[in-house]
Design a protein around this motif. Structure first.
Motif: not given
Length: 247
Positions: A187-204
């Motif tokens: 919510a504060d605009g901070t970004r970071k790498v996360v593996s689960h979202h990485n895989k799911a969204h690359k699949g999408k």
């Protein structure tokens, strides 16, 4: 367009295809390395403790070693149906129409520690080998694959969308490829790498690129396809895209 996917550690079992025939796989110039690795992996399977150690497995995963022992005899299935897990659940090739599946088989390929790269229709057995593995007497997979795999991938004339993870990207560099990364945003605009979202969204993203009728030919085309699929995507430099998801 070529969309290069990472593999998965998990594989679907069984299959109804004939046993592995390297001559029937795409990119036959990779077959000498494929043959060496299959022979080494299947021979290593005769020594369960050594196999578990080399593959980084626990005793509870001994079945993975048994699969490697049968690489030449086991039934096969198309590569896009062999790999499983979060990315492949999101890709969901089973729900594609016949025309979409044909495009997926043409546009999508999977990076592989054992096969180098496989096309969607390449019939392969279940196996266990990771890019970070080092087999006795052969050294690192990076050292084996880079001299032969880089020329193959570098010769692809169509745009390449590179969705591989770091370990598989290290097996072969692809100059000019469109690199994609996934970041979560709080919510504060901070970004970071996360593996689960990485895989799911690359699949999408891979699913969207497989389904679109008109062949994407530029990074702008990929950006448009991604946004039309409901993904929040940003351009990063000349050859990069960032998929942003809520934390």
């Amino acid at each position: 367009m070529l969309v290069l996917l990472p593999p998965s550690e998990t594989k679907a079992t069984g299959g109804d295809g004939a046993p592995l025939d390297l001559d029937n796989l795409a990119t036959p110039e990779l077959n000498p390395i494929r043959h060496r690795l299959i022979e080494a992996l299947s021979t290593l399977a005769d020594d369960l403790p050594a196999s578990l150690n080399a593959l980084g497995l626990s005793e509870r995963q001994a079945e993975e070693v048994h699969r490697n022992a049968e690489l030449w005899e086991a039934p096969t299935t198309p590569a896009l149906q062999r790999y499983t897990g979060v990315l492949y659940d999101a890709l969901d090739v089973g729900s594609l129409s016949a025309a979409e599946r044909a495009r997926a088989d043409t546009r999508l390929a999977v990076a592989s520690a054992l096969f180098g790269v496989v096309r969607g229709t390449d019939a392969i057995p279940a196996y266990r080998l990771s890019a970070s593995s080092s087999l006795p007497g052969l050294g690192t997979l990076r050292g084996m694959w880079r001299p032969v795999l880089e020329p193959v991938l570098g010769a692809v004339e169509a745009p390449v969308v590179d969705l591989r993870s770091g370990a598989y990207a290290a097996l072969a560099k692809i100059p000019g490829a469109i690199a994609v990364r996934v970041l979560s945003e709080s919510a504060d605009g901070t970004r970071k790498v996360v593996s689960h979202h990485n895989k799911a969204h690359k699949g999408k993203l891979a699913r969207a690129l497989a389904r679109v009728v008109e062949e994407p030919r530029t990074i702008e085309d990929v950006l448009t396809v991604a946004k039309d699929a409901g993904l929040r995507v940003e351009r990063e430099g000349d050859r990069g895209l960032c998929v942003v998801v809520d934390a």
